[in-house]
Design a protein around this motif. Structure first.
Motif, PDB file in Angstrom:
ATOM      1  N   SER A 179     105.646  40.527 -23.853  1.00  0.00           N
ATOM      2  CA  SER A 179     104.690  41.228 -24.711  1.00  0.00           C
ATOM      3  C   SER A 179     105.366  42.207 -25.668  1.00  0.00           C
ATOM      4  O   SER A 179     104.696  42.856 -26.464  1.00  0.00           O
ATOM      5  CB  SER A 179     103.668  41.981 -23.848  1.00  0.00           C
ATOM      6  N   GLY A 180     106.689  42.325 -25.579  1.00  0.00           N
ATOM      7  CA  GLY A 180     107.407  43.212 -26.479  1.00  0.00           C
ATOM      8  C   GLY A 180     107.680  44.594 -25.931  1.00  0.00           C
ATOM      9  O   GLY A 180     108.206  45.456 -26.643  1.00  0.00           O
ATOM     10  N   LEU A 181     107.328  44.827 -24.659  1.00  0.00           N
ATOM     11  CA  LEU A 181     107.604  46.122 -24.054  1.00  0.00           C
ATOM     12  C   LEU A 181     109.072  46.212 -23.642  1.00  0.00           C
ATOM     13  O   LEU A 181     109.645  45.251 -23.128  1.00  0.00           O
ATOM     14  CB  LEU A 181     106.715  46.337 -22.825  1.00  0.00           C
ATOM     15  N   ILE A 182     109.673  47.370 -23.870  1.00  0.00           N
ATOM     16  CA  ILE A 182     111.070  47.577 -23.527  1.00  0.00           C
ATOM     17  C   ILE A 182     111.221  47.727 -22.021  1.00  0.00           C
ATOM     18  O   ILE A 182     110.430  48.420 -21.373  1.00  0.00           O
ATOM     19  CB  ILE A 182     111.606  48.829 -24.244  1.00  0.00           C
ATOM     20  N   LYS A 183     112.228  47.083 -21.467  1.00  0.00           N
ATOM     21  CA  LYS A 183     112.527  47.234 -20.039  1.00  0.00           C
ATOM     22  C   LYS A 183     113.290  48.543 -19.869  1.00  0.00           C
ATOM     23  O   LYS A 183     114.526  48.575 -19.811  1.00  0.00           O
ATOM     24  CB  LYS A 183     113.337  46.041 -19.545  1.00  0.00           C
ATOM     25  N   SER A 184     112.550  49.629 -19.795  1.00  0.00           N
ATOM     26  CA  SER A 184     113.141  50.968 -19.846  1.00  0.00           C
ATOM     27  C   SER A 184     114.064  51.249 -18.663  1.00  0.00           C
ATOM     28  O   SER A 184     115.078  51.941 -18.816  1.00  0.00           O
ATOM     29  CB  SER A 184     112.040  52.027 -19.928  1.00  0.00           C
TER      30      SER A 184
END
Length: 256
Positions: A179-184
């Protein structure tokens, strides 16, 4: 006239604080106009995917980047195509003919074992500045955080100039989820374990760039930046956007 107190930016021939753009076929004359204004805030130019192979006047484009002290190189897909067809010797000859001094070793599309990539780094590092990429373009392929950290470390120790964290031009794989979320958590672990001045984080969208600038600092290395976003990125680095307004001067340091 300069009158604001802004975060300190690296300048000249940068070794960190790098902006690496992705050129997916901008016409030569348009590129010349862009570089005449923004060439000083671009450090590296990737001729995206395998586009260099079919780019008209590719020699002139490479010469134009070099005119503005920007290092051009070919995207990892072209390297992987050469590897897949057992034509790496022809590929490196092609780079030499074009006077390209940087080479990317990646496994984003096909699975090239780490040991094989390490051997290639060792073979090529005396003739090229080697950039390795970690992570797959396939968002369904999973790599543990420890594997990410180990692979980046090993590639740097083998002699890579930088290691790129895969993100694609869409920001939907590698260090990002579908979904485009950064794997923080992954990014935080990379920061803790590795000198982030040696990592180029692919950050194709301004929202991704803002995250890395706020988390790591104005001189974080960012890649896959669109030419149209170069000035926006520099403004963000300087704390001149609301999302980075309170940015303090910071630099990436060696892990403790």
């Amino acid at each position: 006239m300069e009158f604001l107190d802004l975060p300190m930016r690296t300048s000249g021939t940068r070794t960190y604080g790098i902006t690496s753009i992705a050129d997916f076929g901008v016409p030569l004359q348009e590129l010349e106009y862009i570089l005449s204004d923004y060439g000083h805030i671009i450090d590296i130019a990737k001729l995206g995917i395998g586009s260099a192979y079919v780019t008209p006047n590719v020699e002139k484009k490479i010469a134009l980047y070099k005119k503005y002290d920007i290092e051009p190189y070919c995207g990892g897909t072209l390297f992987e195509k050469g590897y897949y067809q057992n034509k790496l010797t022809e590929y490196t000859d092609y780079l030499r003919k074009l006077e390209i001094e940087w080479i990317e070793i990646s496994n984003g599309t096909i699975d090239i074992p780490l040991n094989e990539r390490l051997n290639l780094v060792l073979q090529l590092k005396d003739d090229f500045h080697v950039i390795a990429e970690v992570g797959s373009k396939d968002a369904n392929k999973h790599m543990s955080t420890s594997d990410w950290v180990d692979e980046v470390k090993i590639l740097l120790e083998a002699g890579c100039q930088y290691v790129i964290t895969e993100g694609r031009d869409s920001g939907t794989s590698g260090i990002y989820d579908k979904s485009g979320l950064i794997k923080s958590e992954l990014v935080e672990e990379l920061r803790k374990e590795i000198d982030c001045n040696k990592i180029i984080f692919e950050a194709p969208l301004p929202k991704h760039q803002m995250y890395f600038i706020n988390e790591i600092g104005p001189n974080v290395n960012l890649g896959n930046v669109r030419l149209s976003d170069v000035l926006i990125l520099e403004a963000q680095r300087c704390g001149l956007r609301c999302e980075t307004f309170f940015l303090e001067e910071a630099e990436c340091k060696l892990p403790l």
